[in-house]
Design a protein around this motif. Structure first.
Motif, PDB file in Angstrom:
ATOM      1  N   ASN A  93       0.812  -1.228   0.000  1.00 18.26           N
ATOM      2  CA  ASN A  93       0.000   0.000   0.000  1.00 18.26           C
ATOM      3  C   ASN A  93       0.843   1.275   0.000  1.00 18.26           C
ATOM      4  OD1 ASN A  93      -2.558  -1.374   0.125  1.00 18.26           O
ATOM      5  ND2 ASN A  93      -2.124  -1.829   2.282  1.00 18.26           N
ATOM      6  N   GLY A  94       1.895   1.233  -0.792  1.00 16.94           N
ATOM      7  CA  GLY A  94       2.741   2.409  -0.923  1.00 16.94           C
ATOM      8  C   GLY A  94       3.776   2.572   0.173  1.00 16.94           C
ATOM      9  N   LYS A  95       3.773   1.676   1.159  1.00 15.85           N
ATOM     10  CA  LYS A  95       4.741   1.758   2.249  1.00 15.85           C
ATOM     11  C   LYS A  95       6.058   1.119   1.812  1.00 15.85           C
ATOM     12  CE  LYS A  95       1.141   1.407   5.805  1.00 15.85           C
ATOM     13  NZ  LYS A  95       0.640   0.593   6.947  1.00 15.85           N
ATOM     14  N   GLY A  96       7.099   1.419   2.560  1.00 13.82           N
ATOM     15  CA  GLY A  96       8.392   0.846   2.247  1.00 13.82           C
ATOM     16  C   GLY A  96       9.277   1.806   1.472  1.00 13.82           C
ATOM     17  N   ASP A  97      10.390   1.283   1.018  1.00 15.90           N
ATOM     18  CA  ASP A  97      11.421   2.057   0.333  1.00 15.90           C
ATOM     19  C   ASP A  97      11.412   1.694  -1.153  1.00 15.90           C
ATOM     20  OD1 ASP A  97      13.692   3.480  -0.338  1.00 15.90           O
ATOM     21  OD2 ASP A  97      15.091   2.059   0.584  1.00 15.90           O
ATOM     22  N   TYR A  98      10.989   2.625  -2.015  1.00 16.09           N
ATOM     23  CA  TYR A  98      10.962   2.334  -3.457  1.00 16.09           C
ATOM     24  C   TYR A  98      12.362   1.970  -3.926  1.00 16.09           C
ATOM     25  CZ  TYR A  98      11.010   3.057  -8.479  1.00 16.09           C
ATOM     26  OH  TYR A  98      11.202   2.892  -9.832  1.00 16.09           O
ATOM     27  N   PHE A  99      12.455   0.879  -4.691  1.00 12.64           N
ATOM     28  CA  PHE A  99      13.749   0.342  -5.126  1.00 12.64           C
ATOM     29  C   PHE A  99      13.993   0.647  -6.607  1.00 12.64           C
ATOM     30  CE2 PHE A  99      16.492  -3.807  -4.869  1.00 12.64           C
ATOM     31  CZ  PHE A  99      17.631  -3.038  -4.969  1.00 12.64           C
ATOM     32  N   PHE A 100      13.180   0.063  -7.481  1.00  9.52           N
ATOM     33  CA  PHE A 100      13.322   0.278  -8.918  1.00  9.52           C
ATOM     34  C   PHE A 100      12.106  -0.301  -9.631  1.00  9.52           C
ATOM     35  CE2 PHE A 100      14.759  -3.985  -8.227  1.00  9.52           C
ATOM     36  CZ  PHE A 100      14.542  -4.695  -9.402  1.00  9.52           C
ATOM     37  N   ASP A 101      12.031  -0.082 -10.932  1.00 11.08           N
ATOM     38  CA  ASP A 101      10.977  -0.674 -11.757  1.00 11.08           C
ATOM     39  C   ASP A 101      11.546  -1.897 -12.466  1.00 11.08           C
ATOM     40  OD1 ASP A 101       9.050   1.160 -11.084  1.00 11.08           O
ATOM     41  OD2 ASP A 101       9.341   2.427 -12.839  1.00 11.08           O
ATOM     42  N   ALA A 102      10.953  -3.057 -12.217  1.00 11.30           N
ATOM     43  CA  ALA A 102      11.385  -4.285 -12.885  1.00 11.30           C
ATOM     44  C   ALA A 102      10.615  -4.455 -14.180  1.00 11.30           C
ATOM     45  CB  ALA A 102      11.145  -5.487 -11.975  1.00 11.30           C
ATOM     46  N   ASP A 103      11.274  -5.015 -15.200  1.00 12.18           N
ATOM     47  CA  ASP A 103      10.633  -5.281 -16.476  1.00 12.18           C
ATOM     48  C   ASP A 103      10.047  -6.683 -16.461  1.00 12.18           C
ATOM     49  OD1 ASP A 103      10.462  -6.367 -19.270  1.00 12.18           O
ATOM     50  OD2 ASP A 103      11.034  -4.326 -19.771  1.00 12.18           O
ATOM     51  N   ASP A 104       8.729  -6.758 -16.582  1.00 13.14           N
ATOM     52  CA  ASP A 104       8.043  -8.052 -16.615  1.00 13.14           C
ATOM     53  C   ASP A 104       7.325  -8.180 -17.955  1.00 13.14           C
ATOM     54  OD1 ASP A 104       7.016 -10.510 -15.800  1.00 13.14           O
ATOM     55  OD2 ASP A 104       5.209  -9.586 -14.967  1.00 13.14           O
ATOM     56  N   ASN A 105       8.038  -8.764 -18.932  1.00 14.16           N
ATOM     57  CA  ASN A 105       7.490  -8.919 -20.290  1.00 14.16           C
ATOM     58  C   ASN A 105       7.006  -7.590 -20.861  1.00 14.16           C
ATOM     59  OD1 ASN A 105       7.851 -11.780 -20.442  1.00 14.16           O
ATOM     60  ND2 ASN A 105       6.101 -12.015 -19.061  1.00 14.16           N
ATOM     61  N   GLY A 106       7.836  -6.565 -20.720  1.00 15.50           N
ATOM     62  CA  GLY A 106       7.515  -5.260 -21.280  1.00 15.50           C
ATOM     63  C   GLY A 106       6.732  -4.358 -20.350  1.00 15.50           C
ATOM     64  N   LYS A 107       6.261  -4.886 -19.237  1.00 18.53           N
ATOM     65  CA  LYS A 107       5.501  -4.096 -18.267  1.00 18.53           C
ATOM     66  C   LYS A 107       6.415  -3.682 -17.119  1.00 18.53           C
ATOM     67  CE  LYS A 107       1.598  -4.412 -15.048  1.00 18.53           C
ATOM     68  NZ  LYS A 107       0.570  -5.323 -14.461  1.00 18.53           N
ATOM     69  N   LYS A 108       6.365  -2.408 -16.762  1.00 14.81           N
ATOM     70  CA  LYS A 108       7.185  -1.919 -15.657  1.00 14.81           C
ATOM     71  C   LYS A 108       6.462  -2.149 -14.331  1.00 14.81           C
ATOM     72  CE  LYS A 108      10.519  -0.414 -18.268  1.00 14.81           C
ATOM     73  NZ  LYS A 108      11.833  -1.095 -18.255  1.00 14.81           N
ATOM     74  N   VAL A 109       7.118  -2.861 -13.434  1.00 20.27           N
ATOM     75  CA  VAL A 109       6.523  -3.183 -12.143  1.00 20.27           C
ATOM     76  C   VAL A 109       7.361  -2.539 -11.034  1.00 20.27           C
ATOM     77  CG1 VAL A 109       5.852  -5.028 -10.569  1.00 20.27           C
ATOM     78  CG2 VAL A 109       5.718  -5.391 -13.050  1.00 20.27           C
TER      79      VAL A 109
END
Length: 328
Positions: A93-109
């Motif tokens: 729910n938006g908590k925590g420390d943002y790390f990076f966007d992972a590529d999952d078959n062209g989708k940024k997660v």
């Protein structure tokens, strides 16, 4: 195969441990389930009893395949190492420390480091289900979460130990100060950190500390995600969504190529591959307990396991270290 006691625990792990990041597929341009499961079976058949994974690897897929692969094995003879603390499904729910966007078959997660007590308990229950087991041999925090007090995370770990769901606890990517803080609450068995011929930073402060404290070191990325196999300099092509397209850019590739060429003469004389030479060198470094080696098919898995079939003399180690010293 050689087996080593991990730090202050009772765990006896295979020196070459199966690293299951790549079979998850995420960031590695996909995976082949049949090949992945075959690679796990081949590893076990050749003495690799220890498997290291994490929920983040393939967003649960790596753990699921491992669970399927070992369900016919004697569980007491296979050591499962997994992690917690990287959230990708929005459950934080938006908590925590943002790390990076992972590529999952062209989708940024978006990936978050999140190790609240509630999240730790939740993640372990999910991992146990995917791995089809009722305990984990070594549980590890994947990355430090600066938004959650270490003491809170360790409270969750204490609970899991008391419940018998984990045999030992380790950290990953922790520095000395963070380990010392965690040790106030829980016995720290190991620290899993990046270490290779091209990345020896941990030798400066971390290794002396862990040796003094009897804490094991689990080395990940010893092959620098395949760069030190030499294939990248031949005809191996990376798919567009393979994260290594960017990762390899941080190295002086010409110097790495020269290193591989120098080591090739020694590997050839010993009738082994460059990969085996690199892995064996890593297992022989001071303070290193076990070494993770990834495999995406049975052939690679068998090659990794056979790394322990030969040794390196003092003169051979000197030759290797001299070649490494030329890489800036």
């Amino acid at each position: 195969m050689e087996y080593r006691k991990l730090g202050n625990s009772e765990l006896e792990l295979s020196t070459i441990t199966y690293g299951a990041f790549a079979i998850g597929g995420t960031m590695w341009a996909g995976t082949d389930k049949k090949d992945s499961i075959n690679s796990i079976h081949a590893s076990i058949d050749h003495g690799v009893t220890t498997i290291d994974t994490a929920p983040f690897y393939g967003f649960g897929l790596s753990e699921e395949m491992i669970g399927e692969a070992i369900k016919s094995q004697d569980r007491s003879k296979v050591q499962l190492l997994t992690k917690f603390g990287l959230v990708w499904d929005g459950s934080n729910n938006g908590k925590g420390d943002y790390f990076f966007d992972a590529d999952d078959n062209g989708k940024k997660v978006p990936i978050y480091k999140y190790s609240s007590k509630q999240n730790v308990i939740k993640e372990i229950e999910e991992s146990l289900k995917r791995l089809q087991t009722d305990y984990i041999d070594l549980l590890q925090i994947h990355w430090p979460d600066v938004t959650t007090p270490i003491s809170e995370t360790m409270e969750a770990v204490e609970t899991l130990i008391q419940q018998g769901k984990i045999r030992a606890f380790g950290v990953s990517n922790y520095n000395v100060a963070q380990i010392q803080e965690a040790q106030k609450k829980v016995q720290i068995t190991s620290n899993q950190v990046a270490y290779s011929m091209l990345n020896r930073k941990i030798e400066e402060e971390l290794i002396p500390f862990t040796l003094a404290e009897n804490i094991g070191i689990i080395a990940y990325s010893p092959m620098e995600r395949g760069l030190l196999t030499g294939k990248y300099f031949l005809d191996s092509k990376l798919k567009e969504n393979d994260h290594r397209n960017g990762y390899f850019g941080k190295f002086d590739l010409q110097q790495v190529k020269t290193l591989i060429e120098e080591l090739s003469s020694l590997a050839h004389s010993k009738h082994i591959s460059i990969s085996q030479l690199v892995l064996r060198w890593t297992t022989l470094q001071k303070g290193i307990s076990i070494v993770l080696a990834g495999a995406r098919n049975a052939e690679q898995a068998i090659s990794n396991a056979k790394t322990m079939d030969f040794d390196l003399s003092s003169s051979e180690l000197e030759f290797i270290n001299l070649a490494i010293s030329k890489v800036k």
